[in-house]
Design an enzyme around this catalytic site. Structure first.
Site: not given
Ligand code: SF4
Length: 319
Positions: A47, A51, A54, A91, A124, A184, A256
């Site tokens: 990605c 974040c 993540c 989901c 979802c 959600c 949840r």
């Molecule tokens: S949470 Fe992970 S998968 Fe989702 S946008 Fe952020 S880096 Fe990308």
């Protein structure tokens, strides 16, 4: 609700808080049903976003390999297995910044949604940013709810993510609401934020119109290689307080109990259910993180006299 109101709920004596939350739960929900949801990563890793929690960000060396978008057939097979195991919501999550109308991958997701929707499951998806155009197409394809978490308070958000803004999240949520899909939306605790940050996140959620249909409360799973890998685990009583406060502030939303359950004892999870959690993610894997086993979860629900939501019935919110 405003921050001061949420603070006065959250900081009351622990037993008063969970008793109030229990009363609110019983006033609004019928029986002790728990919704079982299965989360499948239909496109893992690689990605573009950063974040900090993540493992799927391409910016961190986490050992998660970037995969291709799963075929409709593969996803449908997983959805059938989830349904046969008792899940009523399926989901699908994709690790990318967002979706764009006309992109072949988006077309493929729409096709997958149409097929999964035929199985009688709530569908979802969590696909990142979208505009009203993509939201309308997803709704037409059969999506019940769109997951898009705000993660934390608006103030703390830039500490965790820099590649998109808190306002971007709100814009996507507005597009989802406009389309008629349920929202959600919840967050993650244990990222170094303060209790007030958690309550400010709830303040934002309580001011959604309509309120979110479901609110995932995740505890950080500190993934090796991410900037948050050394964060200590969340204290169970802080988690229970937040769940209870969420239940009181958002009485009609499903709360949840999401990532981080592997770190919770059975007793800790029981307290979360007592405080108003009425849904769990179910299945051995949660995107790239571990989740308790299916048998373990069934046993726990049985021990607590909790009933999995019957497939094909909507959980009864009495108001
Ligand atoms: S949470 Fe992970 S998968 Fe989702 S946008 Fe952020 S880096 Fe990308």
């Amino acid at each position: 609700m405003n921050l001061a109101e949420l603070q006065s709920i959250y900081h009351q004596p622990f037993f008063d808080l969970i008793q109030q939350a229990r009363n609110v739960y019983l006033e609004h929900w019928k029986g002790d049903e728990v919704q079982l949801c299965t989360l499948l990563s239909i496109k893992t890793g690689g990605c573009s976003e950063d974040c900090g929690y993540c493992a799927q960000s391409a910016r961190y060396s986490t050992g998660v390999k970037a995969g291709k978008l799963m075929s409709t057939e593969e996803v449908v097979a997983k959805a059938k297995a989830a349904r046969d195991n008792g899940s009523t919501r399926f989901c699908m999550g994709a690790a990318w910044k967002g979706v764009r109308d006309g992109d072949p991958r988006f077309e493929q997701v729409l096709e997958t949604v149409r097929e999964v929707a035929k199985l009688g499951l709530e569908v979802c998806v969590t696909l990142g940013q979208l505009t009203p155009v993509e939201a309308r197409k997803l709704k037409e394809a059969g999506v019940t709810a769109y997951n898009h978490n705000i993660d934390t308070s608006p103030e703390f958000y830039p500490e965790i993510v820099t590649t998109h803004t808190f306002q971007d999240r709100l814009n996507t949520i507005a597009a989802v609401q406009e389309s008629g899909m349920a929202v959600c939306c919840g967050g993650i605790i244990g990222m170094g934020e303060s209790v007030d940050d958690r309550l400010k996140m709830l303040e934002v959620l309580t001011n959604f119109d309509p309120p979110p249909e479901s609110v995932p409360i995740n505890c950080l799973m500190a993934m090796p290689g991410t900037p948050l890998e050394h964060q200590p685990p969340v204290d169970i009583f802080e988690l229970v307080r937040l769940i209870a406060t969420t239940r009181i502030a958002l009485p009609k939303s499903k709360v949840r109990l999401s990532a981080g359950r592997t770190r919770l004892s059975k007793e800790g999870q029981a307290l979360c259910f007592f405080a108003g959690a009425n849904s769990i993610f179910y299945g051995d894997k949660l995107l790239t993180a571990k989740n308790p086993g299916v048998d373990e979860d069934r046993d726990l629900l049985q021990e607590l006299n909790l009933i999995p939501q019957h497939p094909h019935t909507e959980m009864a919110c009495l108001r």
